[in-house]
Every structure is written in structure tokens, then in C-alpha cells.
Design a protein around this motif. Sequence first.
Motif, PDB file in Angstrom:
ATOM      1  N   CYS A   1      -0.690  -4.135  -0.233  1.00 28.28           N
ATOM      2  CA  CYS A   1      -0.575  -4.520   1.150  1.00 28.28           C
ATOM      3  C   CYS A   1      -1.356  -5.449   1.642  1.00 28.28           C
ATOM      4  O   CYS A   1      -0.955  -6.348   2.542  1.00 28.28           O
ATOM      5  CB  CYS A   1      -0.749  -3.144   1.680  1.00 28.28           C
ATOM      6  SG  CYS A   1       0.491  -1.903   1.469  1.00 28.28           S
ATOM      7  N   ALA A   2      -2.729  -5.462   1.298  1.00 25.92           N
ATOM      8  CA  ALA A   2      -3.595  -6.526   1.731  1.00 25.92           C
ATOM      9  C   ALA A   2      -3.189  -8.063   1.158  1.00 25.92           C
ATOM     10  O   ALA A   2      -3.267  -8.894   2.105  1.00 25.92           O
ATOM     11  CB  ALA A   2      -4.847  -6.417   1.021  1.00 25.92           C
ATOM     12  N   ALA A   3      -2.532  -8.109   0.102  1.00 31.33           N
ATOM     13  CA  ALA A   3      -2.318  -9.246  -0.513  1.00 31.33           C
ATOM     14  C   ALA A   3      -0.923  -9.690   0.240  1.00 31.33           C
ATOM     15  O   ALA A   3      -0.760 -10.953   0.641  1.00 31.33           O
ATOM     16  CB  ALA A   3      -1.761  -9.161  -2.061  1.00 31.33           C
ATOM     17  N   LEU A   4      -0.081  -8.895   0.637  1.00 31.32           N
ATOM     18  CA  LEU A   4       1.301  -9.066   1.407  1.00 31.32           C
ATOM     19  C   LEU A   4       0.842  -9.603   2.851  1.00 31.32           C
ATOM     20  O   LEU A   4       1.110 -10.749   3.292  1.00 31.32           O
ATOM     21  CB  LEU A   4       2.066  -7.951   1.492  1.00 31.32           C
ATOM     22  CG  LEU A   4       2.999  -8.148   2.435  1.00 31.32           C
ATOM     23  CD1 LEU A   4       4.368  -9.149   1.801  1.00 31.32           C
ATOM     24  CD2 LEU A   4       4.015  -6.673   2.619  1.00 31.32           C
ATOM     25  N   CYS A   5      -0.225  -9.000   3.476  1.00 31.18           N
ATOM     26  CA  CYS A   5      -0.685  -9.698   4.803  1.00 31.18           C
ATOM     27  C   CYS A   5      -1.256 -10.997   4.548  1.00 31.18           C
ATOM     28  O   CYS A   5      -1.077 -11.872   5.477  1.00 31.18           O
ATOM     29  CB  CYS A   5      -1.303  -8.750   5.177  1.00 31.18           C
ATOM     30  SG  CYS A   5      -0.839  -6.975   6.008  1.00 31.18           S
ATOM     31  N   ARG A   6      -2.031 -11.214   3.582  1.00 33.81           N
ATOM     32  CA  ARG A   6      -2.730 -12.543   3.523  1.00 33.81           C
ATOM     33  C   ARG A   6      -1.534 -13.606   3.133  1.00 33.81           C
ATOM     34  O   ARG A   6      -1.416 -14.732   3.564  1.00 33.81           O
ATOM     35  CB  ARG A   6      -3.426 -12.583   2.136  1.00 33.81           C
ATOM     36  CG  ARG A   6      -4.895 -11.648   2.724  1.00 33.81           C
ATOM     37  CD  ARG A   6      -5.898 -12.298   1.573  1.00 33.81           C
ATOM     38  NE  ARG A   6      -5.428 -11.740   0.022  1.00 33.81           N
ATOM     39  CZ  ARG A   6      -5.681 -10.640  -0.627  1.00 33.81           C
ATOM     40  NH1 ARG A   6      -6.333  -9.831   0.064  1.00 33.81           N
ATOM     41  NH2 ARG A   6      -5.363 -10.307  -1.685  1.00 33.81           N
ATOM     42  N   GLY A   7      -0.278 -13.377   2.451  1.00 36.72           N
ATOM     43  CA  GLY A   7       0.535 -13.977   2.180  1.00 36.72           C
ATOM     44  C   GLY A   7       1.486 -14.389   3.209  1.00 36.72           C
ATOM     45  O   GLY A   7       2.171 -15.800   3.408  1.00 36.72           O
ATOM     46  N   MET A   8       1.179 -13.595   4.571  1.00 30.22           N
ATOM     47  CA  MET A   8       2.227 -13.965   5.478  1.00 30.22           C
ATOM     48  C   MET A   8       1.372 -15.037   6.331  1.00 30.22           C
ATOM     49  O   MET A   8       1.951 -15.444   7.344  1.00 30.22           O
ATOM     50  CB  MET A   8       2.158 -12.775   6.597  1.00 30.22           C
ATOM     51  CG  MET A   8       3.141 -11.682   5.800  1.00 30.22           C
ATOM     52  SD  MET A   8       2.926 -10.326   6.780  1.00 30.22           S
ATOM     53  CE  MET A   8       3.091 -10.682   8.652  1.00 30.22           C
ATOM     54  N   GLY A   9       0.224 -15.212   5.968  1.00 29.16           N
ATOM     55  CA  GLY A   9      -0.780 -16.089   7.003  1.00 29.16           C
ATOM     56  C   GLY A   9      -0.515 -17.424   6.784  1.00 29.16           C
ATOM     57  O   GLY A   9       0.066 -18.066   5.793  1.00 29.16           O
TER      58      GLY A   9
ATOM     59  N   LEU B   1      -1.823  -3.964  -9.331  1.00 28.76           N
ATOM     60  CA  LEU B   1      -2.559  -3.680  -8.161  1.00 28.76           C
ATOM     61  C   LEU B   1      -2.344  -2.442  -7.667  1.00 28.76           C
ATOM     62  O   LEU B   1      -1.354  -1.846  -7.761  1.00 28.76           O
ATOM     63  CB  LEU B   1      -2.252  -4.769  -7.239  1.00 28.76           C
ATOM     64  CG  LEU B   1      -2.802  -6.107  -7.611  1.00 28.76           C
ATOM     65  CD1 LEU B   1      -2.239  -7.347  -6.498  1.00 28.76           C
ATOM     66  CD2 LEU B   1      -4.295  -6.281  -7.844  1.00 28.76           C
ATOM     67  N   THR B   2      -3.181  -1.778  -6.866  1.00 25.62           N
ATOM     68  CA  THR B   2      -2.921  -0.623  -6.110  1.00 25.62           C
ATOM     69  C   THR B   2      -2.267  -1.009  -4.709  1.00 25.62           C
ATOM     70  O   THR B   2      -1.822  -1.959  -4.602  1.00 25.62           O
ATOM     71  CB  THR B   2      -4.498   0.064  -5.776  1.00 25.62           C
ATOM     72  OG1 THR B   2      -4.941  -0.956  -4.892  1.00 25.62           O
ATOM     73  CG2 THR B   2      -5.128   0.075  -7.164  1.00 25.62           C
ATOM     74  N   PRO B   3      -1.763   0.076  -4.376  1.00 24.21           N
ATOM     75  CA  PRO B   3      -0.753  -0.115  -3.364  1.00 24.21           C
ATOM     76  C   PRO B   3      -1.375  -0.817  -2.098  1.00 24.21           C
ATOM     77  O   PRO B   3      -0.884  -1.681  -1.216  1.00 24.21           O
ATOM     78  CB  PRO B   3      -0.253   1.348  -3.005  1.00 24.21           C
ATOM     79  CG  PRO B   3      -0.255   1.923  -4.125  1.00 24.21           C
ATOM     80  CD  PRO B   3      -1.438   1.496  -5.035  1.00 24.21           C
TER      81      PRO B   3
END
Length: 225
Positions: free
Chosen positions: A217-225, A211-213
Amino acid sequence: MEDAHLVDLELDSQTGLMAVFDGHGGLHCADYCATNLPSVLKNTEGWAAGNLSGALQQAFLALDASITTSCPASSGTTSTVALLRGNQLIVAGVGDSKGMFVRGGRAMAMTVDHRPDAPEEEARIRGAGGFVHRGRVNACLNVSRALGDAQFKQDACRSPHEQQVSPQPDVREAHAVSPTDFLLLCSDGVWNSMRENVVLRFVRQKLLSGLTPADVCAALCRGMG
């Protein structure tokens, strides 16, 4: 949200600049810093001398001084700034946004959380006429260092780093040694939602998967939700 960020991978022919700003009391200071940091940094004596660590320290103080004429006194921001030149990585920070560097699979903290109830921080706050209540400066602000927040910097007889809230950053250096090394800069919203080891393992696995950086980052933010 009152956050801002900055990415300039061609600050000059050798240097990349990355930063996150977590504002409070409005977006004013965070936005101001994201807009003005590159020019302020390149106008420091440290930058001219090739001293990146000194340039970052000078830039934080210069930004803080200029904020007082551009932003409300009740507005401030944490700031975590990274410079990358070759394999040299330098990170400076005030507040509780965090920079973590993973080198060879091992995590290294590149910032310090500036908490009002830390002994050295509380001593400075009290020495400048303030107090700490429930982990907050004057029962209000939950970080002891920040840019802006002019209402906590009113003692004309004290230098900037002696005020109740200091703009003086901690600066740390490291060297990247592998293409799989990475630096993660996040405001406290990420670190308060997920444990550090979980965040870093998540990011490393996603990067290794291709995955690109930006996607990570988008996946990380989704994972927080």
C-alpha cells in the motif's frame, strides 16, 4: 484528507472486517463510520442470523440514520466495506470508492460506481425533487449514493433508498480459492490516478515479490506521486 479506514481481522472468531471511507464536507462522517461500523454491524438482525450480506445492508442503513444526529448535514462519505469469513468474501459499497478482487490472476469488480448521471440513479434523484447538472446532484455532489449528506435526504414521504442521495449499498459476493488471491479497497484518488489494470498488476507483482500488504500500500501511494 477526509478519508478514514478500518481493519478488524478479528471481528469475531471467524470474520475479518475491512473498510475505506472517503469523506466530503469534512472528516465527520468518515470518522464516525470507521469508529461505529463494527458495533452497528454486530447488532443487526442479519448478523445474528448469520446472513452477512443482509447484515451489511442493514448496517449501512442504521449507520446512515444515526449519522443525522452526530454529523453536520453537509458532511457525508462514500463507503466500501468487506467481510471475509473462511473463503467467503462479501463487499458492500456506496459512492465511488472501489473494491477489486483478483482471483487466479483475473480481476473482478466488487463494487459499482454510483454516478448521478447513470439512468437509474438520475431517475431516483429527479423523482425525489432533485436534478443532475454536469454529473452532480443538484450541481453539488458527484456521487448519487453515500452515507450522511442529510441535506439530500429531506423528503419525509420517501424511504432512505428513494432519497436524492441513497445510503442503500450494492452487495457482491465471491470466494477466494488461492493464497495469491487478494482484495484491494481504495478511494477514488487511487483509481483516478492510475488505470485499474496498472494498479492491480502493480499490487500483484509486489505481493508475489514478498512485500507485506502494508508495504504494498505504501509503495502504491508512492507510485501515484
